[in-house]
Design an enzyme around this catalytic site. Structure first.
Site, PDB file in Angstrom:
ATOM      1  N   LYS A   9       0.880  -1.155  -0.027  1.00 57.54           N
ATOM      2  CA  LYS A   9      -0.121  -0.006  -0.009  1.00 57.54           C
ATOM      3  C   LYS A   9       0.954   1.235  -0.088  1.00 57.54           C
ATOM      4  O   LYS A   9       1.897   1.209   0.282  1.00 57.54           O
ATOM      5  CB  LYS A   9      -1.023  -0.004   1.323  1.00 57.54           C
ATOM      6  CG  LYS A   9      -1.948  -1.177   1.333  1.00 57.54           C
ATOM      7  CD  LYS A   9      -2.930  -1.232   2.488  1.00 57.54           C
ATOM      8  CE  LYS A   9      -3.757  -2.378   2.577  1.00 57.54           C
ATOM      9  NZ  LYS A   9      -4.434  -2.546   3.711  1.00 57.54           N
ATOM     10  N   TYR A  49     -12.056  -2.866  -3.063  1.00 55.91           N
ATOM     11  CA  TYR A  49     -12.627  -3.049  -1.659  1.00 55.91           C
ATOM     12  C   TYR A  49     -14.199  -3.008  -1.533  1.00 55.91           C
ATOM     13  O   TYR A  49     -14.598  -2.914  -0.703  1.00 55.91           O
ATOM     14  CB  TYR A  49     -12.212  -1.792  -0.837  1.00 55.91           C
ATOM     15  CG  TYR A  49     -10.738  -2.254  -0.348  1.00 55.91           C
ATOM     16  CD1 TYR A  49     -10.288  -3.240   0.370  1.00 55.91           C
ATOM     17  CD2 TYR A  49      -9.661  -1.028  -0.551  1.00 55.91           C
ATOM     18  CE1 TYR A  49      -9.149  -3.458   0.915  1.00 55.91           C
ATOM     19  CE2 TYR A  49      -8.550  -1.341  -0.150  1.00 55.91           C
ATOM     20  CZ  TYR A  49      -8.132  -2.686   0.757  1.00 55.91           C
ATOM     21  OH  TYR A  49      -6.830  -2.816   1.241  1.00 55.91           O
ATOM     22  N   ARG A  85      -1.381 -14.741   3.605  1.00 53.09           N
ATOM     23  CA  ARG A  85      -1.920 -14.184   4.642  1.00 53.09           C
ATOM     24  C   ARG A  85      -1.223 -14.391   5.921  1.00 53.09           C
ATOM     25  O   ARG A  85      -1.205 -13.586   6.903  1.00 53.09           O
ATOM     26  CB  ARG A  85      -3.158 -14.777   4.663  1.00 53.09           C
ATOM     27  CG  ARG A  85      -4.094 -14.639   3.650  1.00 53.09           C
ATOM     28  CD  ARG A  85      -4.777 -12.983   3.653  1.00 53.09           C
ATOM     29  NE  ARG A  85      -5.823 -12.873   4.685  1.00 53.09           N
ATOM     30  CZ  ARG A  85      -6.459 -11.865   4.941  1.00 53.09           C
ATOM     31  NH1 ARG A  85      -6.483 -10.868   3.870  1.00 53.09           N
ATOM     32  NH2 ARG A  85      -7.493 -11.550   5.718  1.00 53.09           N
ATOM     33  N   ASN A 112      -1.689  -0.291   7.693  1.00 57.23           N
ATOM     34  CA  ASN A 112      -0.944  -1.734   7.775  1.00 57.23           C
ATOM     35  C   ASN A 112      -0.191  -2.063   6.480  1.00 57.23           C
ATOM     36  O   ASN A 112      -0.211  -3.491   6.417  1.00 57.23           O
ATOM     37  CB  ASN A 112      -2.081  -2.857   8.112  1.00 57.23           C
ATOM     38  CG  ASN A 112      -3.263  -2.853   7.158  1.00 57.23           C
ATOM     39  OD1 ASN A 112      -3.002  -2.565   5.969  1.00 57.23           O
ATOM     40  ND2 ASN A 112      -4.170  -3.626   7.197  1.00 57.23           N
ATOM     41  N   HIS A 115      -1.596  -5.610   1.351  1.00 57.61           N
ATOM     42  CA  HIS A 115      -2.784  -6.389   1.036  1.00 57.61           C
ATOM     43  C   HIS A 115      -2.550  -7.685   0.732  1.00 57.61           C
ATOM     44  O   HIS A 115      -1.620  -7.858  -0.285  1.00 57.61           O
ATOM     45  CB  HIS A 115      -3.921  -5.540   0.071  1.00 57.61           C
ATOM     46  CG  HIS A 115      -4.911  -6.325  -0.208  1.00 57.61           C
ATOM     47  ND1 HIS A 115      -5.994  -6.546   0.359  1.00 57.61           N
ATOM     48  CD2 HIS A 115      -4.960  -7.023  -1.505  1.00 57.61           C
ATOM     49  CE1 HIS A 115      -6.824  -7.586  -0.216  1.00 57.61           C
ATOM     50  NE2 HIS A 115      -6.064  -7.792  -1.456  1.00 57.61           N
ATOM     51  N   GLU A 126      -9.373 -10.527  -7.908  1.00 58.32           N
ATOM     52  CA  GLU A 126      -8.359  -9.340  -7.467  1.00 58.32           C
ATOM     53  C   GLU A 126      -7.305  -9.356  -8.749  1.00 58.32           C
ATOM     54  O   GLU A 126      -6.975  -8.251  -9.230  1.00 58.32           O
ATOM     55  CB  GLU A 126      -7.965  -9.218  -6.204  1.00 58.32           C
ATOM     56  CG  GLU A 126      -8.728  -9.192  -5.021  1.00 58.32           C
ATOM     57  CD  GLU A 126      -8.293  -9.227  -3.733  1.00 58.32           C
ATOM     58  OE1 GLU A 126      -9.281  -8.948  -2.815  1.00 58.32           O
ATOM     59  OE2 GLU A 126      -7.108  -9.540  -3.454  1.00 58.32           O
TER      60      GLU A 126
HETATM   61  P1  DAT Z   1      -7.240  -7.337   5.441  1.00 56.06           P
HETATM   62  O1  DAT Z   1      -6.658  -6.332   4.841  1.00 56.06           O
HETATM   63  O2  DAT Z   1      -6.345  -7.988   6.554  1.00 56.06           O
HETATM   64  O3  DAT Z   1      -7.723  -8.389   4.797  1.00 56.06           O
HETATM   65  P2  DAT Z   1     -10.035  -6.448   5.838  1.00 56.06           P
HETATM   66  O4  DAT Z   1     -10.302  -7.179   4.436  1.00 56.06           O
HETATM   67  O5  DAT Z   1     -10.860  -6.786   7.138  1.00 56.06           O
HETATM   68  O6  DAT Z   1      -8.633  -6.779   6.186  1.00 56.06           O
HETATM   69  O7  DAT Z   1     -10.106  -4.910   5.641  1.00 56.06           O
HETATM   70  C1  DAT Z   1      -9.329  -4.312   4.479  1.00 56.06           C
HETATM   71  C2  DAT Z   1      -8.573  -2.997   4.979  1.00 56.06           C
HETATM   72  O8  DAT Z   1      -9.726  -2.257   5.522  1.00 56.06           O
HETATM   73  C3  DAT Z   1      -7.648  -3.470   6.103  1.00 56.06           C
HETATM   74  O9  DAT Z   1      -6.353  -3.863   5.445  1.00 56.06           O
HETATM   75  C4  DAT Z   1      -7.388  -2.095   6.518  1.00 56.06           C
HETATM   76  C5  DAT Z   1      -8.724  -1.270   6.656  1.00 56.06           C
HETATM   77  N1  DAT Z   1      -9.770  -1.775   7.798  1.00 56.06           N
HETATM   78  C6  DAT Z   1     -10.288  -3.122   8.309  1.00 56.06           C
HETATM   79  N2  DAT Z   1     -11.025  -2.878   9.373  1.00 56.06           N
HETATM   80  C7  DAT Z   1     -10.905  -1.432   9.820  1.00 56.06           C
HETATM   81  C8  DAT Z   1     -11.362  -0.778  10.785  1.00 56.06           C
HETATM   82  N3  DAT Z   1     -12.065  -1.128  11.929  1.00 56.06           N
HETATM   83  N4  DAT Z   1     -11.038   0.704  10.669  1.00 56.06           N
HETATM   84  C9  DAT Z   1     -10.271   1.001   9.960  1.00 56.06           C
HETATM   85  N5  DAT Z   1      -9.722   0.490   8.718  1.00 56.06           N
HETATM   86  C10 DAT Z   1      -9.999  -0.872   8.867  1.00 56.06           C
HETATM   87 MG    MG Z   2      -9.250  -8.285   2.970  1.00 55.49          MG
END
Ligand code: DAT
Ligand code: MG
Length: 149
Positions: A9, A49, A85, A112, A115, A126
């Site tokens: 990212k 997303y 992952r 974080n 992705h 994707e």
């Molecule tokens: P991942 O990236 O581990 O697959 P995810 O698909 O649940 O996680 O969410 C996608 C992204 O969205 C994640 O990398 C960071 C953001 N995100 C997720 N939960 C969040 C939250 N509670 N507050 C802010 N950003 C969040």
């Molecule tokens: Mg995800």
């Protein structure tokens, strides 16, 4: 052969972690099939997303992911989706295990740094969103006999 979509990212790029992150997947023994640096369009980020579009953080997430260059990649190998992952670590970097990318390099869920696709079907979707077929190289590493019995 199984493939996954990985993106460093904009925070990972800005923080100079591109080489470190690519190195981890290389050293593990997965094969790099596609790689490009780009600033994602709003439309692409929203599609990527899409499953989070009703979540309160969606707008910030899309604006963050489009805020600067990211490194989009496709990695190949048996079990690569789930393994990537685990290499990446938990979504919240504060609870991600040390030794994972998020555990080692990040402190905040909204920053974080990386992705990774969460399932094989997600990976296929994707990869199709971010890459054309012509941008993916079908090749086999000469190291394969030293990686896979
Ligand atoms: P991942 O990236 O581990 O697959 P995810 O698909 O649940 O996680 O969410 C996608 C992204 O969205 C994640 O990398 C960071 C953001 N995100 C997720 N939960 C969040 C939250 N509670 N507050 C802010 N950003 C969040
Ligand atoms: Mg995800």
């Amino acid at each position: 052969m199984e493939r996954t979509f990985i993106a460093i990212k904009p925070d990972g790029v800005q923080r100079g972690l591109v080489g470190e992150i690519i190195g981890r997947f290389e050293a593990k023994g997965f094969t790099l099939i596609g790689l490009k640096l780009l600033i994602a369009s709003h439309e692409l980020a929203e599609q990527h997303y899409d499953i989070h579009k009703e979540r309160p953080f969606f707008k910030d997430l899309v604006s963050f992911i489009t805020s600067g260059p990211l490194v989009a990649m496709v990695w190949e190998g048996d079990g690569v989706v789930a393994s990537a992952r685990r290499i990446i670590g938990a979504t919240n970097p504060l609870t991600a295990e040390p030794g994972t990318i998020r555990g080692d390099f990040a402190v905040s869920i909204g920053r974080n740094i990386i992705h990774g696709s969460d399932a094989i079907e997600t990976a296929q979707r994707e990869i199709g969103l971010w890459f054309t077929d012509a941008e993916l190289a079908n090749w086999e590493s000469t190291m394969k006999p030293w990686l896979v019995e």
